[in-house]
Design an enzyme around this catalytic site. Structure first.
Site, PDB file in Angstrom:
ATOM      1  CB  SER A  71      36.782  13.643  28.446  1.00 34.13           C
ATOM      2  OG  SER A  71      36.133  14.269  27.372  1.00 34.13           O
TER       3      SER A  71
ATOM      4  CE  LYS B 236      39.507  17.519  28.602  1.00 32.37           C
ATOM      5  NZ  LYS B 236      39.466  16.692  27.383  1.00 32.37           N
TER       6      LYS B 236
END
Lengths: 193, 193
Positions: A116, A153
DNA sequence: CTTGAACCTGAACATTCGTTCAGTTATTGT
DNA sequence: ACAATAACTGAACGAATGTTCAGGTTCAAG
């Protein structure tokens, strides 16, 4: 017989001793280590080592400095290339832990799984150095819990609140509804090849 | 008064001492550090610390172990998230230097300039841990000298010989004509955020 | 060859080290 | 409440510590 080289050799065996034994040798042990026959010879050598900053004295006792325990020679940029052996010994040695970790008590090492954050240069299998219990700043990379799952993130604050944004076009940003658990802020990325 | 927590507190102050002083305290110093009034109390505590692996004995002298000097708690994967405080103290602590550096004498830290390896996740400003004097294997990332300039490239051996390949479509591969100077092999990449 | 400095040997020294002992206090389980 | 166990106090001990001193070696410069 060379003089400076001789000292370097001694520092090397000192380094070896400190690494394997976890402590500075006593003067008596240095007798054997440096092949002296008098403790006074050791005394003179230690004086030199203190002067050059390889060891220091803390309340009369000998103590290792990062110049001795630090194993990494910090050089300039890649462009500069590698130094000659003469310059080499002058290079500052540093300790990666000290360099990277500010707060040892709250810093952890995690293995990255998933891609990610791949566009930020964080690959699966990389290690991330995470500092717990710090309030993240805008655009910090954080370890966060979303839907009972932990991910890495970008932490983004905007007018609507908080946004967790991946660095991978395949994934979509997440806007946490009610609860947001921040595990910590990523302070460094380490990849072992 | 809690017992295990008490021990953890003592280990913390021990850690602090070792970090600031560069050595293990003597028994007398531990008297003050742990607020004991008898050296025998210290003796008992040290016995415990040895048992738990925080310190060890080398030829009768106390020595620090990596469990004491290592500042990083190594946890599992990101998915697993963060442990509870109870598990926390059980985590293995490691030393980044020991973890990353195999041969201290020949390992250097360089700063990356340029984006020639950006697709391999090596960004400008990153640090690379380079081991000198090793013959690179196929597809190792190396620091090499080309036209009097040092760069980072993939080291590729093919039927025609050796190819230095960047990890960036903007740049082209280089096939060294006569001489090729390899500075070293990149063993790790470190990015401080 | 002589001189001087740096380095070393070998012995002596007070100090501090870690260990041990007997006895006391605190903490735990029954 | 009681006994058992662990943890601590305080003092004593020989062994090892780092420092110091006087004198020897080595080596290069004048």
């Amino acid at each position: 017989m060379p003089r400076i080289l001789d000292l370097q050799m001694k520092i090397r065996s000192l380094r070896r001793f400190v690494k394997t034994e976890g402590r500075i040798p006593t003067y008596r042990e240095m007798l054997a280590l440096f092949e002296y026959r008098s403790k006074n010879a050791v005394h003179g050598l230690v004086k030199k080592l203190v002067h050059f900053g390889y060891v220091r004295k803390s309340r009369g006792k000998l103590a290792a400095t990062s110049r001795l325990t630090g194993v990494l020679k910090l050089l300039g940029a890649v462009q500069a290339g590698f130094p000659s052996p003469a310059e080499e010994e002058l290079a500052d040695t540093i300790n990666l832990d000290e360099f990277l970790v500010e707060r040892p008590d709250t810093t952890y090492l995690l293995t990255v799984s998933g891609d990610s954050m791949i566009e930020a240069g964080i690959h699966p299998g990389d290690l991330v150095l995470v500092e717990k219990g710090r309030t993240p700043k805008n655009r910090d990379i954080v370890v966060a819990q979303v839907d009972d799952e932990w991910t890495i993130k970008y932490f983004i604050k905007d007018s609507e609140g908080i946004l967790l944004q991946p660095a991978n076009r395949k994934y979509e940003s997440i806007r946490p509804r009610r609860f947001l658990t921040i595990g910590g802020v990523v302070r460094a990325v380490i990849r072992k090849l």
